[in-house]
Design a protein around this motif. Structure first.
Motif, PDB file in Angstrom:
ATOM      1  N   THR A 109      18.880  21.236  45.415  1.00 27.26           N
ATOM      2  CA  THR A 109      18.565  22.653  45.212  1.00 27.26           C
ATOM      3  C   THR A 109      19.167  23.463  46.351  1.00 27.26           C
ATOM      4  N   CYS A 110      19.960  24.462  46.005  1.00 26.42           N
ATOM      5  CA  CYS A 110      20.584  25.295  47.035  1.00 26.42           C
ATOM      6  C   CYS A 110      19.507  26.057  47.805  1.00 26.42           C
ATOM      7  N   PRO A 111      19.583  26.030  49.137  1.00 24.41           N
ATOM      8  CA  PRO A 111      18.552  26.729  49.916  1.00 24.41           C
ATOM      9  C   PRO A 111      18.598  28.244  49.769  1.00 24.41           C
ATOM     10  N   CYS A 112      19.719  28.793  49.325  1.00 26.60           N
ATOM     11  CA  CYS A 112      19.824  30.258  49.280  1.00 26.60           C
ATOM     12  C   CYS A 112      19.024  30.871  48.124  1.00 26.60           C
ATOM     13  N   HIS A 113      19.326  30.489  46.884  1.00 20.60           N
ATOM     14  CA  HIS A 113      18.633  31.099  45.736  1.00 20.60           C
ATOM     15  C   HIS A 113      18.172  30.058  44.727  1.00 20.60           C
ATOM     16  N   ASP A 114      18.061  28.810  45.192  1.00 24.54           N
ATOM     17  CA  ASP A 114      17.440  27.751  44.374  1.00 24.54           C
ATOM     18  C   ASP A 114      18.217  27.311  43.136  1.00 24.54           C
ATOM     19  N   TRP A 115      19.510  27.576  43.071  1.00 26.21           N
ATOM     20  CA  TRP A 115      20.266  26.986  41.957  1.00 26.21           C
ATOM     21  C   TRP A 115      20.257  25.471  42.150  1.00 26.21           C
ATOM     22  N   ARG A 116      20.090  24.740  41.045  1.00 28.90           N
ATOM     23  CA  ARG A 116      19.929  23.287  41.107  1.00 28.90           C
ATOM     24  C   ARG A 116      21.156  22.597  40.506  1.00 28.90           C
ATOM     25  N   PHE A 117      21.650  21.597  41.185  1.00 29.29           N
ATOM     26  CA  PHE A 117      22.853  20.889  40.734  1.00 29.29           C
ATOM     27  C   PHE A 117      22.576  19.397  40.630  1.00 29.29           C
ATOM     28  N   ASP A 118      23.169  18.784  39.601  1.00 30.34           N
ATOM     29  CA  ASP A 118      23.069  17.338  39.408  1.00 30.34           C
ATOM     30  C   ASP A 118      24.189  16.689  40.223  1.00 30.34           C
ATOM     31  N   VAL A 119      23.823  15.878  41.197  1.00 35.78           N
ATOM     32  CA  VAL A 119      24.842  15.320  42.095  1.00 35.78           C
ATOM     33  C   VAL A 119      25.770  14.350  41.365  1.00 35.78           C
ATOM     34  N   ARG A 120      25.376  13.854  40.189  1.00 35.26           N
ATOM     35  CA  ARG A 120      26.234  12.910  39.467  1.00 35.26           C
ATOM     36  C   ARG A 120      27.448  13.613  38.871  1.00 35.26           C
ATOM     37  N   THR A 121      27.259  14.859  38.439  1.00 35.94           N
ATOM     38  CA  THR A 121      28.339  15.573  37.752  1.00 35.94           C
ATOM     39  C   THR A 121      28.695  16.885  38.450  1.00 35.94           C
ATOM     40  N   GLY A 122      27.842  17.358  39.330  1.00 36.81           N
ATOM     41  CA  GLY A 122      28.027  18.657  39.961  1.00 36.81           C
ATOM     42  C   GLY A 122      27.491  19.799  39.116  1.00 36.81           C
ATOM     43  N   ALA A 123      27.039  19.499  37.882  1.00 36.49           N
ATOM     44  CA  ALA A 123      26.646  20.559  36.944  1.00 36.49           C
ATOM     45  C   ALA A 123      25.401  21.317  37.409  1.00 36.49           C
ATOM     46  N   PHE A 124      25.439  22.606  37.223  1.00 37.46           N
ATOM     47  CA  PHE A 124      24.292  23.489  37.456  1.00 37.46           C
ATOM     48  C   PHE A 124      23.294  23.212  36.327  1.00 37.46           C
ATOM     49  N   VAL A 125      22.091  22.845  36.681  1.00 36.53           N
ATOM     50  CA  VAL A 125      21.140  22.363  35.680  1.00 36.53           C
ATOM     51  C   VAL A 125      20.896  23.396  34.578  1.00 36.53           C
ATOM     52  N   GLU A 126      20.749  24.666  34.949  1.00 32.53           N
ATOM     53  CA  GLU A 126      20.413  25.709  33.964  1.00 32.53           C
ATOM     54  C   GLU A 126      21.613  26.121  33.097  1.00 32.53           C
ATOM     55  N   ALA A 127      22.820  25.880  33.589  1.00 30.58           N
ATOM     56  CA  ALA A 127      24.023  26.257  32.825  1.00 30.58           C
ATOM     57  C   ALA A 127      25.133  25.283  33.222  1.00 30.58           C
ATOM     58  N   PRO A 128      25.182  24.145  32.528  1.00 23.56           N
ATOM     59  CA  PRO A 128      26.083  23.057  32.959  1.00 23.56           C
ATOM     60  C   PRO A 128      27.561  23.405  32.890  1.00 23.56           C
ATOM     61  N   GLU A 129      27.907  24.540  32.247  1.00 24.79           N
ATOM     62  CA  GLU A 129      29.316  24.928  32.254  1.00 24.79           C
ATOM     63  C   GLU A 129      29.749  25.417  33.631  1.00 24.79           C
ATOM     64  N   ILE A 130      28.780  25.601  34.513  1.00 25.64           N
ATOM     65  CA  ILE A 130      29.075  25.943  35.905  1.00 25.64           C
ATOM     66  C   ILE A 130      28.808  24.693  36.743  1.00 25.64           C
ATOM     67  N   ALA A 131      29.724  24.384  37.646  1.00 25.70           N
ATOM     68  CA  ALA A 131      29.541  23.158  38.426  1.00 25.70           C
ATOM     69  C   ALA A 131      30.166  23.302  39.800  1.00 25.70           C
ATOM     70  N   VAL A 132      29.697  22.483  40.731  1.00 19.43           N
ATOM     71  CA  VAL A 132      30.383  22.341  42.013  1.00 19.43           C
ATOM     72  C   VAL A 132      31.194  21.039  41.935  1.00 19.43           C
ATOM     73  N   PRO A 133      32.292  20.972  42.672  1.00 16.32           N
ATOM     74  CA  PRO A 133      33.110  19.760  42.599  1.00 16.32           C
ATOM     75  C   PRO A 133      32.348  18.526  43.105  1.00 16.32           C
ATOM     76  N   THR A 134      32.655  17.395  42.486  1.00 17.81           N
ATOM     77  CA  THR A 134      32.144  16.113  42.981  1.00 17.81           C
ATOM     78  C   THR A 134      33.347  15.214  43.246  1.00 17.81           C
ATOM     79  N   TYR A 135      33.120  14.167  44.008  1.00 20.26           N
ATOM     80  CA  TYR A 135      34.218  13.285  44.394  1.00 20.26           C
ATOM     81  C   TYR A 135      33.804  11.840  44.157  1.00 20.26           C
ATOM     82  N   PRO A 136      34.763  11.007  43.739  1.00 15.69           N
ATOM     83  CA  PRO A 136      34.432   9.590  43.542  1.00 15.69           C
ATOM     84  C   PRO A 136      34.023   8.928  44.866  1.00 15.69           C
ATOM     85  N   VAL A 137      33.044   8.049  44.770  1.00 15.78           N
ATOM     86  CA  VAL A 137      32.522   7.369  45.958  1.00 15.78           C
ATOM     87  C   VAL A 137      32.586   5.861  45.731  1.00 15.78           C
ATOM     88  N   ARG A 138      32.888   5.145  46.773  1.00 16.48           N
ATOM     89  CA  ARG A 138      32.866   3.682  46.723  1.00 16.48           C
ATOM     90  C   ARG A 138      32.131   3.195  47.963  1.00 16.48           C
TER      91      ARG A 138
END
Ligand code: FES
Lengths: 102, 112, 85
Positions: free
Chosen positions: A63-92
């Motif tokens: 959850t973003c500390p500024c205005h509480d937008w919530r993102f799924d760390v698996r995809t970066g998708a904004f929970v309330e509107a998944p068409e908006i996302a933050v970038p994610t990167y492959p991890v090993r």
């Protein structure tokens, strides 16, 4: 610069419920351990660019500390509107070391 | 006036976000400018660019759902009106925003 | 004649301005309050009152006679004013 796997942390530095900021090649991202896996997500909110660092992590949701937008760390998708996302990167994770692909 | 730089920044933040949801800034520039001015002032005095047309309760859980662009939290209502409540954003195909009246959520059977 | 017309408004909201202007232009007696300009406790009291009446935190909230209208809806205002007249 060629794409490559970059070591960003030791697995031991991660704990559930707390994101770890790392800066591979100067790029701000967060490592989040959840559900037994490790995810890397950009440390920059899709809303108004606040650092996501310091936001609450619960299971796969940060959850973003500024205005509480919530993102799924698996995809970066904004929970309330998944068409908006933050970038994610492959991890090993290999031998206790965490790598991200850039 | 006096928040020109911040208004520009808000516009830049919002443009791609609302586009992803099928919206754009209203073609009514005067309305957009007035609303962005209100938001910049609210951000300065109240800490966030709240919707100028909805009331804050000072409970964080509620108030964060009216930070602009608040479309994600009122999607069914705004999609039905083809605009957001204050009219800063309209559906992408709208050319005449004056033709879109406000419709109370209750009339659409939507709980606010 | 029922209760006077009352507009719960926000100073930041253009639709609230339009609603007030509508009643001004009609020359009817009405009361309007920009609740965001009041001290917190008074503002909270009126916001709670408007929410109680309308179920809405979207403004304006307009009380005409026994009816409560959410939004700037001039046709609806017209009908209610006619009904009152
Ligand atoms: S900047 Fe993250 S929620 Fe607004």
């Amino acid at each position: 610069m060629a794409e490559s796997w970059i070591k960003v942390a030791d697995e031991g530095a991660l704990s559930d419920g707390r994101a770890l900021p790392v800066y591979p090649r100067g790029l701000g991202m967060l490592l989040v351990r959840a559900g037994g896996a490790v995810y890397a997500i950009a440390n920059r909110c899709a809303h108004m660019a606040c650092p996501l660092e310091g936001g609450a992590c619960e299971a796969f949701i940060i959850t973003c500390p500024c205005h509480d937008w919530r993102f799924d760390v698996r995809t970066g998708a904004f929970v309330e509107a998944p068409e908006i996302a933050v970038p994610t990167y492959p991890v090993r994770v290999t031998d206790g070391e965490v790598f991200v692909h850039l | 006036m006096g928040h020109e730089a911040r208004k520009g920044a808000l516009r830049d933040f919002y443009t791609p976000l609302v586009a992803a949801m099928g919206y754009k800034f209203t073609p009514d520039d005067e309305l957009a400018d007035f609303l962005l001015e209100q938001e910049a002032a609210l951000e300065e005095t109240k800490g966030a660019p709240y919707c100028p047309c909805q009331v804050r309760t000072r409970e964080r859980e509620h108030d964060m759902t009216i930070v602009c662009p608040c479309i994600p939290f009122h999607r069914a209502h705004f999609d039905a009106m083809r605009r957001c409540w204050c009219g800063l954003f309209v559906h992408q195909d709208v050319t005449d925003p004056d033709s879109l009246p406000q419709i109370p959520a209750s009339e659409l059977g939507i709980r606010e | 004649m029922s209760d006077p017309i009352f507009v719960y408004a926000l100073s930041t909201c253009p639709w609230c301005h339009k609603a007030k202007k509508y009643f001004e232009d009609k020359g009817v007696v009405f009361e309007a309050v920009d609740i965001d300009l009041l001290p917190d406790d008074e503002s909270d009291r009126l916001a709670a009152e408007a929410f109680e009446l309308s179920g809405s935190r979207a403004y304006p909230v307009v009380r005409i006679g026994g009816e409560v209208i959410v939004g700037f809806l001039p046709e609806r205002f017209d009908q209610l004013l006619e009904a009152e007249a």
